[in-house]
Design a protein around this motif. Structure first.
Motif, short mmCIF file in Angstrom:
data_model
loop_
_atom_site.label_atom_id
_atom_site.label_comp_id
_atom_site.label_asym_id
_atom_site.label_seq_id
_atom_site.Cartn_x
_atom_site.Cartn_y
_atom_site.Cartn_z
N HIS A 53 7.90 -2.92 -16.52
CA HIS A 53 7.09 -3.88 -15.76
C HIS A 53 6.51 -3.18 -14.54
O HIS A 53 7.24 -2.78 -13.62
N LYS A 54 5.20 -3.04 -14.52
CA LYS A 54 4.55 -2.34 -13.41
C LYS A 54 4.25 -3.28 -12.25
O LYS A 54 3.96 -2.82 -11.14
N THR A 55 4.26 -4.57 -12.50
CA THR A 55 4.02 -5.55 -11.44
C THR A 55 5.10 -6.62 -11.53
O THR A 55 5.61 -6.91 -12.61
N PRO A 56 5.46 -7.24 -10.42
CA PRO A 56 5.00 -6.92 -9.07
C PRO A 56 5.68 -5.68 -8.52
O PRO A 56 6.77 -5.33 -8.93
N VAL A 57 5.00 -5.04 -7.58
CA VAL A 57 5.57 -3.85 -6.96
C VAL A 57 6.60 -4.28 -5.91
O VAL A 57 6.73 -5.47 -5.59
N GLU A 94 5.49 -6.36 -2.89
CA GLU A 94 5.06 -7.72 -3.20
C GLU A 94 6.23 -8.66 -3.47
O GLU A 94 6.12 -9.87 -3.30
N SER A 95 7.32 -8.11 -3.92
CA SER A 95 8.44 -8.96 -4.33
C SER A 95 9.57 -9.01 -3.31
O SER A 95 10.47 -9.83 -3.44
#
Length: 241
Positions: free
Chosen positions: A218-222, A225-226
């Motif tokens: 999973h590249k997002t969320p970084v 951001e989380s």
């Protein structure tokens, strides 16, 4: 003149104020006070009549030794009125450990000195009374380790002595090696509650053998951001830098 049905009210900027949470302060306990109180409670369990639990305590005076023991045993007793039998407790050779991992820990010698007042202490049937009292004291202190937290670190018998100068009294002392630990002295004053949100620091690709469902990476969320601080109970979030 036409009046507006909705008069313009001056806009008041609402300022959110961070709420300070009042938490009772935790006062650290003094290890010497706790050890003294524990030993005092133990000594009070010794009764004049061992078979009668409602009997009076054997020792009538229990106090911190501030020189009473030596003043009583002088050639001229210059101490004030003291009810005998008496016990005086004295802490000597107090030293703190300097290791980084043992800050707040220390060692000391707890000297328990007791004085009896048996008038016929030279009679064959009474001259050994002090040894029985010493035994009862030591057994009571050792048994109290199960219920007295101040003594369960270490409280081991190391010395017993009979002073030669007794001034017509029976004076003895017992030494114990005691270990002590100072409790935490954390203080919470006007601290603000925050709820920390943190993502997992691992991904499915870090353990491919365990990724049986094929989630992949999973590249997002970084991370930025989380992870953040969220306000709790009406407290606004921290401003972004």
């Amino acid at each position: 003149m036409i009046k507006d049905k909705k008069p313009n009210k001056p806009e008041i900027e609402e300022k959110k104020i961070q709420r300070a949470v009042s938490v009772p302060e935790q006062v650290s306990e003094n290890p010497f006070v706790e050890m003294y109180k524990a030993v005092k409670r133990v000594i009070l369990t010794l009764k004049e009549n061992e078979e009668d639990i409602h009997s009076e305590p054997y020792f009538k005076t229990i106090a911190i030794d501030t020189g009473q023991f030596n003043r009583i045993l002088r050639d001229e007793n210059i101490e004030g009125e003291i009810v005998f039998p008496a016990v005086f407790i004295h802490f000597i050779n107090v030293r703190y450990l300097v290791q980084q991992q043992r800050i707040g820990e220390g060692r000391a010698t707890m000297r328990v000195r007791f004085i009896l007042n048996t008038l016929n202490n030279r009679d064959p049937e009474r001259e050994c009374d002090a040894f029985f009292i010493f035994q009862r004291l030591n057994v009571a202190i050792q048994d109290a380790k199960n219920r007295e937290p101040a003594l369960n670190e270490r409280c081991n018998l190391i010395y017993f002595d009979m002073p030669l100068t007794t001034n017509m009294l029976q004076a003895y002392w017992i030494d114990y090696e005691v270990w002590f630990r100072e409790s935490s002295a954390w203080k919470y004053k006007d601290w603000v509650e925050r709820y920390l949100v943190m993502p997992p620091f691992t991904n499915h690709t870090d353990a491919p053998k365990q990724d049986t469902e094929g989630h992949g990476n999973h590249k997002t969320p970084v991370y930025d951001e989380s992870s953040n601080f969220n306000g709790v109970t009406g407290i606004p979030s921290l401003p972004e830098e």
